[in-house]
Design a protein around this motif. Structure first.
Motif, PDB file in Angstrom:
ATOM      1  N   ILE A 149      37.196  46.639  51.513  1.00  0.00           N
ATOM      2  CA  ILE A 149      36.570  45.722  50.561  1.00  0.00           C
ATOM      3  C   ILE A 149      37.684  45.153  49.689  1.00  0.00           C
ATOM      4  CG2 ILE A 149      34.917  45.480  48.665  1.00  0.00           C
ATOM      5  CD1 ILE A 149      33.611  48.120  49.815  1.00  0.00           C
ATOM      6  N   TYR A 150      37.805  43.828  49.706  1.00  0.00           N
ATOM      7  CA  TYR A 150      38.763  43.128  48.852  1.00  0.00           C
ATOM      8  C   TYR A 150      37.978  42.488  47.709  1.00  0.00           C
ATOM      9  CZ  TYR A 150      41.863  43.233  52.956  1.00  0.00           C
ATOM     10  OH  TYR A 150      42.627  43.627  54.031  1.00  0.00           O
ATOM     11  N   ALA A 151      38.576  42.406  46.530  1.00  0.00           N
ATOM     12  CA  ALA A 151      37.941  41.693  45.420  1.00  0.00           C
ATOM     13  C   ALA A 151      39.007  40.966  44.609  1.00  0.00           C
ATOM     14  CB  ALA A 151      37.151  42.649  44.536  1.00  0.00           C
ATOM     15  N   TYR A 152      38.642  39.764  44.155  1.00  0.00           N
ATOM     16  CA  TYR A 152      39.539  38.894  43.410  1.00  0.00           C
ATOM     17  C   TYR A 152      38.834  38.434  42.144  1.00  0.00           C
ATOM     18  CZ  TYR A 152      41.822  38.570  47.983  1.00  0.00           C
ATOM     19  OH  TYR A 152      42.449  38.862  49.166  1.00  0.00           O
ATOM     20  N   GLY A 153      39.499  38.584  40.995  1.00  0.00           N
ATOM     21  CA  GLY A 153      38.906  38.152  39.740  1.00  0.00           C
ATOM     22  C   GLY A 153      39.967  37.821  38.711  1.00  0.00           C
ATOM     23  N   ASP A 154      39.502  37.298  37.559  1.00  0.00           N
ATOM     24  CA  ASP A 154      40.477  36.881  36.548  1.00  0.00           C
ATOM     25  C   ASP A 154      40.076  37.183  35.101  1.00  0.00           C
ATOM     26  OD1 ASP A 154      38.494  34.717  36.568  1.00  0.00           O
ATOM     27  OD2 ASP A 154      39.919  33.661  35.294  1.00  0.00           O
ATOM     28  N   THR A 155      38.886  37.752  34.877  1.00  0.00           N
ATOM     29  CA  THR A 155      38.481  38.070  33.504  1.00  0.00           C
ATOM     30  C   THR A 155      37.816  39.443  33.464  1.00  0.00           C
ATOM     31  OG1 THR A 155      36.233  37.163  33.649  1.00  0.00           O
ATOM     32  CG2 THR A 155      38.004  35.615  33.026  1.00  0.00           C
ATOM     33  N   ILE A 156      37.535  39.905  32.251  1.00  0.00           N
ATOM     34  CA  ILE A 156      36.857  41.196  32.119  1.00  0.00           C
ATOM     35  C   ILE A 156      35.450  41.145  32.704  1.00  0.00           C
ATOM     36  CG2 ILE A 156      38.196  41.950  30.125  1.00  0.00           C
ATOM     37  CD1 ILE A 156      35.767  41.245  28.389  1.00  0.00           C
ATOM     38  N   GLU A 157      34.876  39.953  32.841  1.00  0.00           N
ATOM     39  CA  GLU A 157      33.561  39.832  33.472  1.00  0.00           C
ATOM     40  C   GLU A 157      33.602  40.196  34.956  1.00  0.00           C
ATOM     41  OE1 GLU A 157      32.154  35.813  32.656  1.00  0.00           O
ATOM     42  OE2 GLU A 157      30.900  36.641  31.061  1.00  0.00           O
ATOM     43  N   ASP A 158      34.812  40.337  35.509  1.00  0.00           N
ATOM     44  CA  ASP A 158      34.976  40.682  36.924  1.00  0.00           C
ATOM     45  C   ASP A 158      35.301  42.160  37.134  1.00  0.00           C
ATOM     46  OD1 ASP A 158      34.644  37.962  37.694  1.00  0.00           O
ATOM     47  OD2 ASP A 158      36.738  37.582  37.175  1.00  0.00           O
ATOM     48  N   ASN A 159      35.422  42.923  36.061  1.00  0.00           N
ATOM     49  CA  ASN A 159      35.838  44.325  36.197  1.00  0.00           C
ATOM     50  C   ASN A 159      34.920  45.131  37.107  1.00  0.00           C
ATOM     51  OD1 ASN A 159      38.090  43.948  34.648  1.00  0.00           O
ATOM     52  ND2 ASN A 159      37.248  44.879  32.799  1.00  0.00           N
ATOM     53  N   GLU A 160      33.611  44.956  36.948  1.00  0.00           N
ATOM     54  CA  GLU A 160      32.667  45.712  37.775  1.00  0.00           C
ATOM     55  C   GLU A 160      32.752  45.283  39.236  1.00  0.00           C
ATOM     56  OE1 GLU A 160      31.943  44.398  34.842  1.00  0.00           O
ATOM     57  OE2 GLU A 160      31.116  46.008  33.604  1.00  0.00           O
ATOM     58  N   LEU A 161      32.975  43.994  39.473  1.00  0.00           N
ATOM     59  CA  LEU A 161      33.168  43.496  40.840  1.00  0.00           C
ATOM     60  C   LEU A 161      34.426  44.122  41.441  1.00  0.00           C
ATOM     61  CD1 LEU A 161      32.180  41.408  43.027  1.00  0.00           C
ATOM     62  CD2 LEU A 161      33.860  39.839  42.032  1.00  0.00           C
ATOM     63  N   LEU A 162      35.498  44.133  40.669  1.00  0.00           N
ATOM     64  CA  LEU A 162      36.760  44.708  41.134  1.00  0.00           C
ATOM     65  C   LEU A 162      36.631  46.208  41.402  1.00  0.00           C
ATOM     66  CD1 LEU A 162      39.143  42.792  38.710  1.00  0.00           C
ATOM     67  CD2 LEU A 162      39.009  42.460  41.177  1.00  0.00           C
ATOM     68  N   SER A 163      35.739  46.863  40.667  1.00  0.00           N
ATOM     69  CA  SER A 163      35.574  48.314  40.849  1.00  0.00           C
ATOM     70  C   SER A 163      35.012  48.667  42.222  1.00  0.00           C
ATOM     71  CB  SER A 163      34.669  48.884  39.754  1.00  0.00           C
ATOM     72  OG  SER A 163      33.303  48.568  39.994  1.00  0.00           O
ATOM     73  N   LEU A 164      34.422  47.696  42.914  1.00  0.00           N
ATOM     74  CA  LEU A 164      33.874  47.932  44.251  1.00  0.00           C
ATOM     75  C   LEU A 164      34.956  47.968  45.331  1.00  0.00           C
ATOM     76  CD1 LEU A 164      30.864  45.419  44.128  1.00  0.00           C
ATOM     77  CD2 LEU A 164      30.717  47.923  44.023  1.00  0.00           C
ATOM     78  N   ALA A 165      36.139  47.462  45.003  1.00  0.00           N
ATOM     79  CA  ALA A 165      37.132  47.145  46.034  1.00  0.00           C
ATOM     80  C   ALA A 165      38.096  48.277  46.344  1.00  0.00           C
ATOM     81  CB  ALA A 165      37.928  45.914  45.612  1.00  0.00           C
ATOM     82  N   ASP A 166      38.513  48.294  47.615  1.00  0.00           N
ATOM     83  CA  ASP A 166      39.644  49.122  48.038  1.00  0.00           C
ATOM     84  C   ASP A 166      40.945  48.436  47.644  1.00  0.00           C
ATOM     85  OD1 ASP A 166      37.947  51.004  49.515  1.00  0.00           O
ATOM     86  OD2 ASP A 166      37.665  49.346  50.922  1.00  0.00           O
TER      87      ASP A 166
END
Length: 194
Positions: free
Chosen positions: A170-187
């Motif tokens: 699982i890859y995740a790409y983000g740029d703000t703190i609103e993406d932290n939970e999305l990023l937490s899903l990623a390998d």
């Protein structure tokens, strides 16, 4: 098989398309009045006393409540074709293509609106999870169907749509703190860079 989860504004684009779309699609009278009526909320947001999702909801409500849904969808298609290409980061779009060439599922997960993200994602063969406009009898209510798609809502909606244990990486790409939970899903997570 792998899955790649991309935030949109600020990650794939170099600007905030939500605000650009409001200015593009809202009637000029509402845009002008909104600057006056929402000024205190905007100041609170700038001072860090109001969260992004809260100011987005207020702006969206003021700009579009009572508007014909089909008219907004037409504006969304126009914005998708005419404006979004001007805001894309080349490096981010190349990364999306890289994932697609490998056979990965690529999903845009965004607080921005379905009315312009859906046509763009369809054109580029991308899945989409985002804030969806709500309407009653073809008239916009000023609310979203599942709420503002940011923070924990991003994570929840991804987990509802996909069984993440089915994917090798699982890859995740983000740029703000609103993406932290999305990023937490990623390998493999990428914050503000590729």
């Amino acid at each position: 098989m792998n899955i790649a989860l991309f935030d949109f504004d600020g990650t794939i684009t170099h600007t905030d398309t939500f605000t650009k779309f409001i200015l593009f699609a809202a009637c000029k009278r509402r845009t002008y009045a909104g600057r006056i009526v929402l000024f205190p909320a905007i100041i609170r947001y700038k001072l860090g006393k109001l969260q992004c999702r809260d100011i987005r909801k207020k702006v969206y409500y003021f700009a579009f409540k009572g508007m014909n849904e089909q008219q907004l969808r037409i504006k969304g298609e126009q914005f998708s074709k005419l404006a979004i290409p001007n805001y894309l980061r080349d490096i981010a779009f190349k990364k999306i293509q890289w994932h697609q060439q490998r056979g990965d599922i690529v999903v845009i997960v965004s607080a921005s609106l379905d009315v312009y993200l859906r046509p763009w994602c369809t054109e580029h063969g991308l899945d989409l999870i985002c804030s969806k406009v709500e309407s009653t009898d073809g008239t916009l209510t000023g609310d979203y169907i599942h709420g503002d798609c940011s923070g924990i809502t991003k994570k929840r909606l991804v987990e509802q749509k996909y069984n993440l244990s089915d994917f090798n990486t699982i890859y995740a790409y983000g740029d703000t703190i609103e993406d932290n939970e999305l990023l937490s899903l990623a390998d493999e997570k990428f914050y503000k860079y590729f």
